[in-house]
Design a protein around this motif. Sequence first.
Motif, PDB file in Angstrom:
ATOM      1  N   THR A 215      10.999  -2.411   3.571  1.00 35.70           N
ATOM      2  CA  THR A 215      10.774  -1.532   2.554  1.00 35.70           C
ATOM      3  C   THR A 215      11.663  -1.498   1.160  1.00 35.70           C
ATOM      4  OG1 THR A 215      10.131   0.732   1.969  1.00 35.70           O
ATOM      5  CG2 THR A 215      11.785   0.580   3.341  1.00 35.70           C
ATOM      6  N   GLY A 229       8.498   3.959   1.696  1.00 37.66           N
ATOM      7  CA  GLY A 229       7.237   3.705   0.672  1.00 37.66           C
ATOM      8  C   GLY A 229       6.490   2.595   1.390  1.00 37.66           C
ATOM      9  N   LEU A 230       6.075   1.682   0.538  1.00 38.07           N
ATOM     10  CA  LEU A 230       5.260   0.401   0.894  1.00 38.07           C
ATOM     11  C   LEU A 230       6.102  -0.409   2.133  1.00 38.07           C
ATOM     12  CD1 LEU A 230       2.785  -1.309   0.887  1.00 38.07           C
ATOM     13  CD2 LEU A 230       3.738  -2.493  -1.005  1.00 38.07           C
ATOM     14  N   THR A 231       5.619  -0.539   3.190  1.00 37.16           N
ATOM     15  CA  THR A 231       6.390  -1.212   4.441  1.00 37.16           C
ATOM     16  C   THR A 231       5.688  -2.345   4.938  1.00 37.16           C
ATOM     17  OG1 THR A 231       7.380   1.045   4.888  1.00 37.16           O
ATOM     18  CG2 THR A 231       7.311  -0.838   6.680  1.00 37.16           C
ATOM     19  N   ASN A 232       6.348  -3.464   4.987  1.00 38.63           N
ATOM     20  CA  ASN A 232       5.597  -4.657   5.588  1.00 38.63           C
ATOM     21  C   ASN A 232       6.629  -5.240   6.815  1.00 38.63           C
ATOM     22  OD1 ASN A 232       3.894  -6.787   5.501  1.00 38.63           O
ATOM     23  ND2 ASN A 232       5.110  -8.131   4.169  1.00 38.63           N
ATOM     24  N   LEU A 244       1.744  -1.016   5.458  1.00 37.73           N
ATOM     25  CA  LEU A 244       1.381   0.252   5.332  1.00 37.73           C
ATOM     26  C   LEU A 244       2.073   0.685   3.986  1.00 37.73           C
ATOM     27  CD1 LEU A 244       2.686   1.615   9.176  1.00 37.73           C
ATOM     28  CD2 LEU A 244       0.139   1.201   8.158  1.00 37.73           C
ATOM     29  N   PRO A 245       1.104   1.840   3.462  1.00 35.32           N
ATOM     30  CA  PRO A 245       1.468   2.269   2.258  1.00 35.32           C
ATOM     31  C   PRO A 245       2.562   3.130   2.315  1.00 35.32           C
ATOM     32  CG  PRO A 245      -0.432   3.388   3.147  1.00 35.32           C
ATOM     33  CD  PRO A 245      -0.201   2.266   3.920  1.00 35.32           C
ATOM     34  N   PHE A 246       2.773   3.657   3.616  1.00 28.92           N
ATOM     35  CA  PHE A 246       4.095   4.493   3.829  1.00 28.92           C
ATOM     36  C   PHE A 246       4.173   4.557   5.230  1.00 28.92           C
ATOM     37  CE2 PHE A 246       0.722   7.343   4.200  1.00 28.92           C
ATOM     38  CZ  PHE A 246       0.812   8.227   5.360  1.00 28.92           C
TER      39      PHE A 246
END
Length: 908
Positions: A215, A229-232, A244-246
């Motif tokens: 993130t 925040g945005l997590t990959n 996930l967006p968060f």
Amino acid sequence: MQPKRHFTTLPLLLLLLCSAVTYAQDPPKKGNVIITAKADTTLTRTSDTLITQEITFSERINDTVREDTVLPQQEPLLTDIVEYYGEDYVYVDRKENKVYMYDKAFIIYEDYRIDAGLIILDYNKNEVYARGIDSSGVYNQSPIFVQADNKVEPDSIKFNFDTKKAIVYNSRTKQGELNAIAEVSRKENDSVYFLRNVKFTTSENIDDPEYYFYTRKAKFVPKSKVVTGLTNMYIANVPTPLGLPFAFFPLTEDRSSGFLLPSIGENNNRGFYFQNGGYYFAINDYLDLTLLGDYYTNGSYGLRGDSDYVVRYKFKGNVSVRYENLINSERGFPDFTQSALYNIRWTHTQDQKANPSSRFSASVNLGSSRFLQRSINQTNNASQLVNTLSSSISYAKTFDVEPQVNFTVAATHTQNTQTEEISMSLPNFNGSVSRIFPFAPKSGSKKGIIQNINLQYDITGENRIQTTDSLFFKSEMFDNAQIGARHTIPLSTNFKVLKYLSVTAGTSFQETWVGKTIRRDYDPTLNDGVGGVVEDTISGFDAYRTYGFSTAVGTTLYGTYTFRKDKKFQAIRHTLRPNISYSVSPGFDQFYDDYVIPSADPTINDQVIQYSRFERSLFGQPGREYSSSISYSLSNSLEAKVRDKDTTATEPKKVILLNNLNFSGGYNITADSLKWSAVRFSAGIPIVKKLDLNLNGSLDPYALNSNNQKIDKFNIDNGGSLFRLTGANLSLNYSFSSRDFAGDADDEGDDFDSDTFRNGGRPDDLFGETREVGRAGLFKEDEKDKDKPEEKTWYSYDLPWDLRLAYTITYSNVARENTISSQSLMFSSNVELSPRWKVRISSGYDFKNKGVTLTQLGFSRDLESWKMDFSWTPIGARNTSWNFFIGIRGNILSDIKYDKRREADRNL
């Protein structure tokens, strides 16, 4: 060598800062500054400047100044002692107001500590800067920043003592199971950190993790949470579509309440499902509660509640309640079925030191007879073969008086899952008074027949209920309840005869109380005038009393044969323990009644039938006939002394050649025929280490007629042998592993705490393993790995393995059938192909039915931070099944998993 440390107090710091600036303008007068140093400290003093050379050892500087009464007192820059150290040198730059510490340096202030290769303390900004050092092109001694229990390992750090804020570069931190590495971290205060370009993982190799969540921005609250925040998700540094967006990562070290995410899947019979979703309640430090539920799109559902409780040094336990409403097919179809299953389990153990004089324990496992076979939330191949559920709740109390008094109150339950019959004891009571020796001397040992006379008192009471699964928890289950109690007073003594014969003699008095009796009469009007027997149950107290006498004589004989000392076998000893006992009991025909069945033929006398009103009572009826019988037994054991292979051993090694070859039988003096009972035998023969042969059977001395019925004629007189072998059983159990050949005597042993063993099955894994599906705790070896961590490699020069074998054969020849009634060979094995690959198999062969028994194959793969497991039952009690699981180890990310399985046909 002890570390050289520098202690700076607040007045000293203020003085050093002021004197470094003003000394050149107005050198202090003699006596204004007092500098104390050890002999090898180099100080140079001139008229204009004060020079302090590099210091390689500890110094403590104490300064005193006259109080300035003109200028107002300023707020101190630092409020506590600063302790700093450098292995190579500590250099104080008076001009820049900085202190340089080099090589294995550290600085401590309040609850902060920084270790690094280079530390620079800036008094102007009240900041400290730390980084590693380059040694031969290798960057080492990276900073380690510790505040209380929080630990961060960055490449470099800048920390301000006033604001308590810090900027950290390439920090590495660990919170519980979660590791994090961030390019830039900003410490806002003691409880909030802001991170940029951060990776989260549970991998121990944080520099090159197998997977991580990336993130760009995150808020980190130690021991509380991480919000991003945005997590990959990345696997092997390759981004995946999982994002996930968060994201929210809980970091609490203590137990906390929260939702449990369900497993999502599909079932061919019940459609899509959500399984094991619910909520966890962390009620307090002693009690928790987990509520889980399953739902299937065809309408089936399941509920489960689990609670663990513990009070240290007192007791601990677990309560589990399960309910499943299962629907097959669709309403209106001919194969539509609906069934409700439940299971209740409770375990409670008390610490042995909590109260030595009283103990409460519970082990409860009751429910629907078909629960283990039809439950859809577990793969329970082993327990499906167990036919018994049992429970016990007991409280025992000991009164430490003279004589000692003990009592136990218990409730028990036994359930046959095949016949669905249930037997319960609600409750039963057992009390006893320890032995009393009324004629024993006040001091010294007891001798002779009189001094060894002793008596005691025992009482047993029980309320027994016999019911079925369909009537369980209904009022009808109490209709046939039986209640009773039995008092027993044994009186005995023992003494020696002819020095070597041990004689015991005794008598026993019993009084039995019952709550129900029966009465039988013949009613000629029944069955349309044919007549019949009418039996009535009479409620009310009744009792009967019995007594008997017994005596026994026994001794021990030894036979020893000694070989020469240069032989392997140096001595053999044969031990015999013969015993003969006699018992006599009068007939108690006063407790018997009779009724008359009239004869329709005048030439034939009426039939008189005797019965006891206590026949259907809890403890049965007393004996009507006088009985007198003799019993005998003979125990044999054979031992040898063998020269030890260890040449340093001073004594030979004892080896058991024959372990308890026992014979027993009896002779009924009062019987009219068939006076001799069958001779029973049993033996245990140790073949090799961990391999014992167990044998038992019976030998009948009487012959059979042409109808295969026993007659009052010895078999040898009927043209046969001395005895007829009417039945025998032989069993072999052998377990060995690669550790045995490596000289490692450690053995993991059996799992005596498994559900299968508690249900009456085997403690080993010959019938497979019991596992709950969709849970991170699927792998029972995870806890073992956690307690005993070991370094894993990708290859191994040896292949650790273990093998268990169980062979049994039963022979039956009661009525000349001369058949093998059962014969089977079971085995299970585990092989570690590599330190990260494990393969397991359990199977067997039934020689009687000529078929392969329950077979289970599986493998597991240790993927460092992940765990993969596959289990397949190609041959099972209810068709085939398989299960595949892959997921992240640990608890914090245990919901990140993939679970796919095929259920066995529960209706077969």
